[in-house]
Design an enzyme around this catalytic site. Structure first.
Site, mmCIF file in Angstrom:
data_model
loop_
_atom_site.group_PDB
_atom_site.id
_atom_site.type_symbol
_atom_site.label_atom_id
_atom_site.label_comp_id
_atom_site.label_asym_id
_atom_site.label_seq_id
_atom_site.Cartn_x
_atom_site.Cartn_y
_atom_site.Cartn_z
ATOM 1 N N ALA A 4 35.225 46.394 46.308
ATOM 2 C CA ALA A 4 35.133 46.424 47.762
ATOM 3 C C ALA A 4 36.398 47.072 48.322
ATOM 4 O O ALA A 4 37.411 47.193 47.633
ATOM 5 C CB ALA A 4 34.961 45.020 48.321
ATOM 6 N N GLY A 10 33.012 43.842 43.620
ATOM 7 C CA GLY A 10 31.771 44.010 44.355
ATOM 8 C C GLY A 10 30.824 45.001 43.722
ATOM 9 O O GLY A 10 29.605 44.916 43.903
ATOM 10 N N GLU A 64 29.018 43.049 41.132
ATOM 11 C CA GLU A 64 28.115 42.161 41.863
ATOM 12 C C GLU A 64 26.886 42.923 42.357
ATOM 13 O O GLU A 64 25.767 42.404 42.330
ATOM 14 C CB GLU A 64 28.855 41.512 43.028
ATOM 15 C CG GLU A 64 29.899 40.493 42.564
ATOM 16 C CD GLU A 64 30.665 39.872 43.716
ATOM 17 O OE1 GLU A 64 30.522 38.670 43.929
ATOM 18 O OE2 GLU A 64 31.412 40.615 44.390
ATOM 19 N N GLU A 79 38.675 39.615 40.776
ATOM 20 C CA GLU A 79 39.087 39.043 42.069
ATOM 21 C C GLU A 79 40.241 38.056 41.981
ATOM 22 O O GLU A 79 41.054 37.958 42.909
ATOM 23 C CB GLU A 79 37.883 38.378 42.754
ATOM 24 C CG GLU A 79 36.895 39.339 43.386
ATOM 25 C CD GLU A 79 35.841 39.849 42.407
ATOM 26 O OE1 GLU A 79 34.863 40.455 42.855
ATOM 27 O OE2 GLU A 79 36.000 39.623 41.177
#
Length: 259
Positions: free
Chosen positions: A66, A112, A115, A135
């Site tokens: 992200a 992300g 994900e 993360e």
């Protein structure tokens, strides 16, 4: 469909979605997530689309994470809202789509990005791809379903190891632990995804949607068996069921219409 951060094209019933931020390693910013949400909704309601291939521009990254700068000063409440909105509009929307999504992982799938790939129904990785959820190195945890979907795919012990160490795994190791379906050379990545979807395209569209819903329900609902029973019953009301049975009896290939 015209987007700033996505390349979108439909060919022979397949929607090709390419996250087109190659210089930023295809990182997910707000605009990209908004465009993805629109494209996912379009795929779900458009009969012409029988399946989706999601990939990243270039050969370095599927999605390298992200855009951290966008939320570096968020409060706890803002962080929670960010995760909720993203999950509802993009990640859960992919998983709950009636159309099969295949992630074609063409390089780094981190944070992300992984994900996003895990939200897809299937994953194919190029042989040079690297996957991970880093993360905790930022003082965060995955917020777009990563803790849940990684556990579902590889089991609790391996998920906790990968998340808490922030380690990356190679494409080959990802296949061994069930994180990806196939590993192929970069040049074969899209064609392998097409091969799978071209087989699915021969099947009854409403039955495919019912199957996806039932499988997802096995994980997300209290009683997935009941979802399966309900979807099984609904299939009997379709024209495709009648066509499938007729074709079987007449020893010919069925012609499904999605009705």
């Amino acid at each position: 469909m015209a987007y700033q951060n996505l390349i979108s094209e439909i060919k022979e019933g397949i929607l090709y979605l390419t996250i087109n931020r190659e210089k930023a390693l295809n990182a997910l910013n707000k605009e990209t997530l908004t465009e993805l949400a629109e494209a996912i909704a379009f795929a779900g309601k458009t009969n012409e689309v029988r399946g989706v291939i999601l990939t990243g521009a270039g050969e370095k990254a599927f999605v390298a994470g992200a855009d951290i700068k966008e939320f570096s000063d968020y409060s706890g409440k803002q962080g929670e809202e960010l995760a909720q909105k993203g999950q509802d509009a993009v990640f859960n929307a992919i998983e709950n789509s009636p159309k099969p999504f295949i992630a074609a992982i063409n390089g780094f799938a981190l944070g992300g990005g992984l994900e996003l790939a895990m939200a897809c129904h299937m994953r194919i990785a190029s042989d040079h791809a690297k996957l991970g959820l880093p993360e905790v190195t930022l003082g965060l945890i995955p917020g777009y379903g990563g803790t849940q979907r990684l556990t579902q795919l590889v089991g609790k012990g391996k998920a906790i190891e990968l998340i808490t160490t922030a380690g990356m795994v190679s494409a080959v190791d990802a296949e061994k632990i069930g994180l990806v379906n196939y590993v192929v050379p970069q040049t074969d990545l899209i064609s392998k995804a097409e091969e799978i979807l071209n087989i699915i395209k021969q099947r009854a569209p409403l039955a495919v949607a019912a199957a996806i819903k039932s499988v997802v329900s096995s994980i997300n609902d209290v009683n997935g068996y009941q979802t399966e029973i309900s979807e099984f019953g609904k299939c009997f009301e379709t024209e495709d069921f009648k066509e499938g049975v007729s074709a079987f009896v007449e020893k010919r290939k069925p012609v499904f219409t999605g009705n």
